[in-house]
Design a protein around this motif. Structure first.
Motif, short mmCIF file in Angstrom:
data_model
loop_
_atom_site.label_atom_id
_atom_site.label_comp_id
_atom_site.label_asym_id
_atom_site.label_seq_id
_atom_site.Cartn_x
_atom_site.Cartn_y
_atom_site.Cartn_z
N ARG A 1 -23.96 -3.39 5.47
CA ARG A 1 -24.84 -2.49 6.23
C ARG A 1 -26.13 -2.27 5.45
O ARG A 1 -26.18 -2.41 4.23
CB ARG A 1 -24.15 -1.15 6.50
CG ARG A 1 -23.66 -0.44 5.24
CD ARG A 1 -22.89 0.83 5.57
NE ARG A 1 -22.36 1.46 4.36
CZ ARG A 1 -23.06 2.25 3.56
NH1 ARG A 1 -24.34 2.52 3.84
NH2 ARG A 1 -22.52 2.78 2.47
N ARG B 1 -15.05 -3.78 0.48
CA ARG B 1 -14.43 -2.58 1.03
C ARG B 1 -15.08 -2.11 2.32
O ARG B 1 -14.57 -1.24 3.01
CB ARG B 1 -14.49 -1.45 0.00
CG ARG B 1 -13.67 -1.73 -1.25
CD ARG B 1 -14.01 -0.75 -2.36
NE ARG B 1 -15.38 -0.90 -2.82
CZ ARG B 1 -15.94 -0.18 -3.78
NH1 ARG B 1 -15.23 0.76 -4.37
NH2 ARG B 1 -17.19 -0.38 -4.15
N ASP B 2 -16.20 -2.67 2.67
CA ASP B 2 -16.94 -2.17 3.82
C ASP B 2 -17.67 -3.32 4.48
O ASP B 2 -17.92 -4.37 3.86
CB ASP B 2 -17.93 -1.10 3.36
CG ASP B 2 -18.47 -0.29 4.53
OD1 ASP B 2 -18.02 -0.52 5.66
OD2 ASP B 2 -19.34 0.58 4.30
N GLU B 3 -18.04 -3.14 5.73
CA GLU B 3 -18.90 -4.10 6.38
C GLU B 3 -20.29 -4.03 5.76
O GLU B 3 -20.71 -2.99 5.27
CB GLU B 3 -18.98 -3.81 7.89
CG GLU B 3 -17.69 -4.07 8.64
CD GLU B 3 -17.33 -5.55 8.63
OE1 GLU B 3 -18.24 -6.38 8.71
OE2 GLU B 3 -16.13 -5.86 8.51
#
Length: 655
Positions: free
Chosen positions: A213, A209-211
């Protein structure tokens, strides 16, 4: 001459049958004798002729004999039993073997063998590889300072990458996904002097759902503690403090996998354990084993009142060469046992254990086994038969038990496992600590104010009640300040790798053995180590060794320069790297070495896809990552085999 005689008999039988003109009327004994001499391919093709020939070509006794000759196993070994797995709402699924023919096919057609890809994303030595629990990703760490996360579907491709040198890292050395595969723990080494032990752990998000990090960073010292996940949102790191010459203590810290920003009064770390170290040793290579079978009725560790009565820092020191076990004439597997399996109490006198295992090794060598075979004890195979048909899938059992809202995951009993030492600074012992009643404070305790602390110190000075420095050399006088290891198993060799079986029931350990009966006189001068790597198998239910494999693969660096050779274990196979520029895999049940995989330099790490044991990843000092898939998968994915001696099957072909 015997073969010629058989051929003449068969030719005469053919002539008689031809005279009759009825091939189908050949007596079954004649058919069996013909089929026995056929190559496997011709045998399979002939079975497609008619139903009668198909029945003959599937004879179990014939296939067992072919299996025994082909894979050179002890004829006394029985067929791998069928295991019963429970998958919750999906009902029951049987996983195991149907026949000797299906086992022959699995070891010929379904082991990783074809080099499907050669990835060159790193520009320096690749030190480690690890898979996500769902098998969709794997991460590699390298001396170029990068950690790269790859998609595991064919063809493998890069998903994320992070340059850890921006955090003053010298290189990245280890990675591990959390249980929900949303976070990745990465361990590395700081820049510093050649003798610096400073390291750090970084946690990255890796969900779709997200890069990816950075989520948090945690100091880790010494760096070869590596670090490990305690729960889905908590990890364990280490710290080392020196008390005097050759004396120190190791602290293990429980850390949140995120940095609190809402309040300065919310803790993000809490001390878990503090262990006393002598002779320049320390705690290293920590891991947490989830033990759902473990309760007070089958706990092999001493209870607390026994523990406190002992007068050394190691509560229960066991030398592996003196450990009692049951006698054996079998080779077997360390596959999973049922969670309800009763603990066996069978044992023999301690002085017989090495003779038992060495006798097996000698017998196997006499049968022509050049490559290492895992030798198992009776106890292990018998328990497998008892537990077979009543075990839960390890991953699914853990997934069902893991409620990620319960971040501490306190409902499942756990062992803390690590390498350590007491005779010299090189790791030669396995330390085990039962994790009990772990809590994490919700709010920081501010303690007394500065004014109150100053007043208390002045009062102590006036009353001359200041304590003198403890005598750190006298362990009895300071034992109350440290936690005690519940079990210490001495392997009499330099430990260079550890891995847990998927169900966390068995611990596999790579060691380079010391000379027999070697006496250490100086802890700073460890014994010379062998150029061969042994694998020991320890049952975490009984805390006893149930198998070993001697002199199977190679390592050449001296003790002072020795480094980790990571191994991996899946349901069917054991894999390990080696310094002889090859990786190796063994079948877990039959104990036989199946194949080796070529690189141009040291192979540091191997990893099986936990959801697909037909996929293997190897990493090497030659800067490459190689993806190996089975012949079946290669056919499915239409992979053109370019092995060209890249992989070698270690077996005697039957013609």
């Amino acid at each position: 001459m015997e073969v010629e005689s058989h051929s003449n008999d068969i030719e005469n039988s053919f002539s008689s049958a031809a005279g009759i003109g009825e091939w189908w009327s050949l007596p079954e004994p004649i058919l069996f004798r013909i089929y026995w001499m056929l190559p496997i391919r011709d045998l399979l093709n002939s079975g497609a002729t008619c139903k009668r020939w198909w029945n003959v070509s599937n004879d179990e006794l014939m296939w067992k004999q072919k299996f025994v000759l082909h894979y050179k196993i002890d004829p006394i070994i029985r067929l791998k039993p069928v295991s019963l797995y429970y998958f919750g709402i999906n009902g029951l699924t049987y996983i195991g073997t149907e026949s000797w023919k299906s086992e022959y096919k699995r070891l010929s057609w379904n082991i990783p063998y074809v080099q499907a890809q050669r990835l060159e994303g790193h520009t320096h030595q690749v030190l480690h590889v690890s898979f996500s629990h769902n098998g969709e990703m794997f991460a590699t760490c390298s001396k170029d300072g990068y950690v790269i996360i790859w998609n595991s579907t064919h063809p493998c491709s890069e998903r994320y990458s992070h340059n850890m040198k921006q955090f003053s890292w010298k290189y990245a050395q280890f990675s591990q996904f959390n249980q929900s595969d949303t976070l990745l723990l990465v361990s590395g080494v700081h820049f510093g002097s050649p003798h610096s032990t400073s390291g750090e752990i970084a946690v990255f998000t890796v969900d779709r759902r997200d890069e990816s990090r950075l989520r948090c960073r945690v100091v880790n010292r010494p760096y070869d503690i590596f670090g490990t996940w305690f729960g889905d949102q908590y990890l364990i790191s280490g710290a080392l403090h020196w008390l005097g010459h050759l004396l120190s203590f190791s602290e293990l810290w429980l850390n949140k996998a995120n940095q609190e920003v809402d309040s300065e009064h919310v803790p993000i770390m809490n001390r878990l354990y503090k262990f006393y170290n002598r002779n320049a040793s320390s705690v290293r290579a920590i891991m947490v084993a989830k033990c759902p079978w473990l309760d007070d009725s089958n706990d092999s560790l001493p209870d607390e009142h026994e523990t406190h009565s002992l007068k050394q820092c190691f509560c229960d020191l066991v030398d592996i060469s003196e450990q009692g076990q049951s006698s054996t004439s079998f080779v077997g597997s360390c596959l999973s046992h049922a969670a309800t399996l009763p603990r066996s109490h069978r044992s023999t006198s301690p002085e017989n254990i090495l003779d038992i295992l060495q006798q097996n090794a000698t017998t196997r060598t006499a049968l022509g086994h050049k490559h290492g075979t895992i030798q198992y004890l009776d106890e292990y195979r018998n328990e497998y038969s008892i537990g077979n048909g009543n075990r839960n899938s390890s991953d699914d059992c853990m997934e069902c038990a893991d409620d990620y809202e319960d971040e501490m995951d306190s409902s499942i009993p756990k062992y803390l496992i690590f390498s350590t030492g007491s005779k010299t600074y090189t790791p030669h012992q396995i330390g085990i600590k039962r994790i009990r009643n772990v809590t994490f404070p919700k709010k920081l305790d501010p303690g007394p104010s500065l004014k109150e602390r100053i007043a208390a110190k002045k009062a102590a000075d006036r009353e001359n009640l200041l304590r003198t420095d403890p005598d750190w050399w006298n362990y009895d006088s300071v034992a109350h300040l440290f936690d005690k290891m519940d079990k210490v198993i001495d392997l009499h060799g330099h430990i260079i790798g550890m891995a847990l079986s998927p169900d966390h029931r068995y611990l596999y350990v790579n060691t380079r053995p010391w000379p027999k009966n070697y006496v250490i006189t100086n802890p700073l001068e460890p014994p010379p180590i062998a150029q061969e790597i042994d694998i020991h198998v320890i049952d975490l239910m009984t805390l006893k060794r149930v198998g070993n494999m001697l002199r199977a693969h190679k390592a050449y660096t001296p003790s002072a320069e020795c480094f980790f050779i990571f191994l991996d274990v899946c349901e069917d196979y054991v894999g390990s790297g080696a310094e002889d520029m090859h990786a190796y895999i063994w079948d877990r049940f039959y104990g036989i070495c199946l194949a080796k995989y070529r690189h141009a330099d040291v192979v540091n790490s191997v990893a099986f896809n936990p959801r697909d044991s037909e996929m293997l990843v190897t990493t090497s000092d030659d800067y490459t990552i190689k993806i190996w898939r089975s012949r079946a998968k290669a056919k499915e994915y239409k992979i053109q085999s370019t092995n060209a001696n890249e992989a070698v099957e270690l077996k005697k072909y039957f013609n």
